[in-house]
Each structure stands twice: as C-alpha cells, then as structure tokens.
Enzyme design. Structure first.
Site, short mmCIF file in Angstrom:
data_model
loop_
_atom_site.label_atom_id
_atom_site.label_comp_id
_atom_site.label_asym_id
_atom_site.label_seq_id
_atom_site.Cartn_x
_atom_site.Cartn_y
_atom_site.Cartn_z
CD GLU A 46 -2.97 -1.28 2.15
OE1 GLU A 46 -2.92 -0.45 3.08
OE2 GLU A 46 -3.84 -2.17 2.08
CE LYS A 61 -10.95 -2.81 3.48
NZ LYS A 61 -10.18 -3.97 4.02
#
Length: 421
Positions: free
Chosen positions: A207, A337
């Site tokens: 990430e 999400k």
C-alpha cells in the site's frame, strides 16, 4: 434524460497493483457515452465478504485468473443487462444480484457484479455531464475526507516483521484537503530520511508505506512522531495516529499472539488502553478478531467514548452485520469497501445505515488496487469525512488522492475539509 439504455458491455482481464489478474468493464450506452471501471482485491479478507470468482487453474496465473468472470460478463450477464435503463442504478444492481442467485455472490462473483455496477454509475454521470460524486450525492456533496495515510506497512501488506497491518498518520489539523496532502507528503519524506539514518530499509509494502523491520510497535510510534515533529508539526494539533491491527490474523485458540507475547482478550484491551494513553492514537481498526464478540463489546465499552473503533472484518460492508454491531454496541465506525459486498447500491445502503445510527464511515481501498478512483467520489458523495487509500507512493494509491484534489478544485469555495474525525 429518459431512455438512455445500456447498449454494450465488454469485460477484459487486467492486472492489479500486486500483479494479479482483475476485471475491467466498459459500458457503452445508447447515446454512445461509455465508461470503464476496474476492481481491486484484498490480501486480508474477512470471512463474511462476498466471494470473488477466480479460475483456480494453477497453471494460469497460479490460479488467480479471472477469465471465467470475464466470459460470464461478456455472455450471460451482459445479455441480461443490455437494454436496461442506465439511470436506474438500483434496478440494475438488483438484476445483477438476481442473476447471481446466491447469498454471497459466489456463482458469478462479486468482482464481476461490482465492475458492472460501478461502470454503469460512471456512464450515467457522464450522460448527465456531471461528476460522479454529484450524481451520487447531489448538491449536498461537499465534504472532502480526512485521509488516514498508511505511512508504515506491516502484517500481510509487507514482507517484514511488524504484526500490525497499517500505521497511519491523520492530518486533521489541515485547512484543506490539498493542505492535508502537502503536510502528509512532508512527513512521509522526513520519515524516509529518519529510517535511513537508523539504517532501516525504505522499501515499500503493498500500500505504498515503508516496510522496515522494526521489532517493537512502540518504536514505530516514536519514529513516526519524530517525523511529524521534524517536519514542523505537532501531534494532536496537526496530526494524530491510527492503526489497522487486523487482529484476526494473529488470533488462534481464543488467544492473540504478536511481538513474542500471548494475550487474552482482556489483556489485549488493556494493551490498547495503555498505548492510547501513551501515544496520540485516535483510531483503531479491527483491534479485535471478527469472531471475538465479547472482545468487541469490551473494547467499545472501554475506549469507544475516547477514540474511533473501526470494524472492517467485523462488518464487511454488509447491512446485516452492521446492524448486529449496532444492536450489540460493537465498534463506533464502519470501514466501507465496495468489493466486500458487490454492488454500488448495497454499498450506499451500508453507509446510510451506519450514518443513521451515528457510526462514523471510512471509505477504503484494498491492498491489490487499480487506478480506478470511484471510492474518492463515493467518499465525497456521502460526506463521510474519512478515506483510507494507502500511502504517498505507488500511483494506484495517489490516483485516489489526486482525484480528491481535483474534486476539491471543482467544488471551489463550496468545499469543506473534514479535519478532526
């Protein structure tokens, strides 16, 4: 603008930021407007997430191929969706759910369904010649989210010895989103210098955050605070910290084991109480394993009136699970999400349920990302005030931040930066 219908659906296999296959869908409308959407994938996956459809052919992308999903979109699903009215998002999403016919989207895959759902919304916004955030949120969509920036990676997001997945900086003292990104970038680059001085590596994880081998979690906090202060900022005033613990990854036999220690649920909650007292931590994500119901109730009771307690694996963007959490006083914030549930409509319903019950909402990326920026628009559309989309390196992460910078410019003087969570 009536009777603008879906004219064509075309799917193909592309690669995500980890080099694994994922789906990109292009929707073309009867007015020749078209839009594309691509779908991320997680490394740490909750037990109750909607199911991705993968090929499971070990001789092809080690089993991660999505050709079955692509073929389904280009045949069965596409044939049933073509000619539907583009501006009726809920009807299209319900049709996609019905085509799948399972309670976890395992037949055609949440990845197949979501790619179509998001592409339809983008095409509808383009048809109306308005940005996606405005199409979804109307004229009230104006709050730019405070970013929770993953500055050091660990756990399943990095090849290092850190137990926790994400160590985040939260620039709540900024005056604008643009200011927040500038401040955070300065801290990010200062942190890199400090890590080099301490002879830690500055490679990055999935990430985009640094992934050094630092044995003690508290040393990570100290180093990040040092970077904040050496950048000319103050903790609590300009920046605070957040953690994604991902506790389910080290929970076994009703015990939590990390950093050479083994904790009972009560001992782990005491550990959190201690670090929250010692450090400027204002957000804990998945501090308790998803199946440890008593642990969730305990930590919410002990810390819920002091900091943000975020459920990710606990809720997986699922209204039924969110309602259960609300009814049982578990957590006080929900991570959202879209690929955990599979359609835009269900995603928005989950957000509305959380907000209606005074739970905070954070829009989130996944560890395997694409350059799709839909979550940036959803965050502004629903005025949730928070977004998690990685660090300040790797272009698939920066794409979301750059899109929010663009949205802030579009909103001009109407834009409001969230600031404190």
């Amino acid at each position: 603008m009536a009777n603008v219908k879906i004219n064509n659906i075309s799917a193909r296999q592309i690669l995500d930021s980890r080099g694994y296959p994922t789906i990109e869908v292009q929707i073309t409308l009867s007015n020749n407007v078209f839009a594309k959407a691509s779908i991320p994938s997680g490394a740490s996956v909750g037990k109750f997430e909607a199911v991705e459809l993968r090929d499971h052919d070990t001789n092809y992308y080690h089993g991660y191929g999505v050709t079955k999903a692509v073929n389904l979109i280009n045949s069965e699903i596409g044939q049933k969706i073509i000619k539907l009215e583009t501006l009726d998002q809920e009807k299209i999403d319900n049709a996609l759910i019905e085509i799948d016919g399972t309670n976890n989207k395992s037949r055609v895959g949440a990845n197949s369904i979501l790619a179509i759902s998001l592409a339809v919304a983008k095409a509808a916004a383009s048809t109306l010649n308005i940005p996606l955030y405005q199409y979804l949120g109307g004229i009230t969509a104006k709050i730019l989210p405070t970013p929770l920036i993953n500055i050091i990676n660990g756990g399943m997001h990095a090849d290092n010895n850190l137990d926790f997945h994400e160590f985040m900086i939260i620039p709540h003292g900024a005056n604008s989103f643009e200011d927040a990104i500038r401040m955070s970038s300065e801290v990010f680059h200062t942190l890199k210098k400090i890590l080099k001085q301490k002879q830690y590596n500055t490679n990055v994880g999935d990430e985009g955050g640094f992934a050094p081998n630092i044995k003690d979690n508290t040393e990570v906090f100290d180093i990040i605070i040092d970077a904040i202060e050496k950048s000319g900022y103050k903790v609590y005033k300009d920046f605070s910290l957040g953690l994604d613990v991902a506790a389910s990854t080290f929970y076994k036999n009703e015990k939590y084991k990390f950093s050479d220690y083994q904790f009972s649920t009560h001992e782990l909650v005491e550990y959190y109480k201690n670090i929250v007292t010692q450090y400027p931590i204002i957000s804990l994500e998945d501090p308790i394993a998803e199946e440890d119901t008593l642990g969730w109730k305990m930590i919410t009771k002990e810390l819920g009136d002091k900091i943000q307690i975020v459920g990710d694996d606990l809720f997986v963007t699922n209204c039924k699970l969110i309602k259960n959490g609300i009814d049982n006083n578990m957590a006080n914030a929900v991570l959202i999400k879209p690929n955990q549930i599979g359609t835009l409509t269900e995603t928005l319903n989950a957000i509305r349920l959380a907000q209606k019950n005074n739970y905070k909402v954070i829009l989130s990326h996944r560890s395997g990302e694409t350059n799709d920026t839909t979550i940036s628009h959803i965050a502004v559309a629903v005025n949730c005030g928070q977004i998690k989309t990685g660090s300040l390196s790797r272009s698939e992460r920066l794409a979301k931040y750059n899109e929010l910078l663009y949205i802030e410019k579009l909103l001009n003087t109407s834009a409001i930066y969230q600031g404190m969570l």
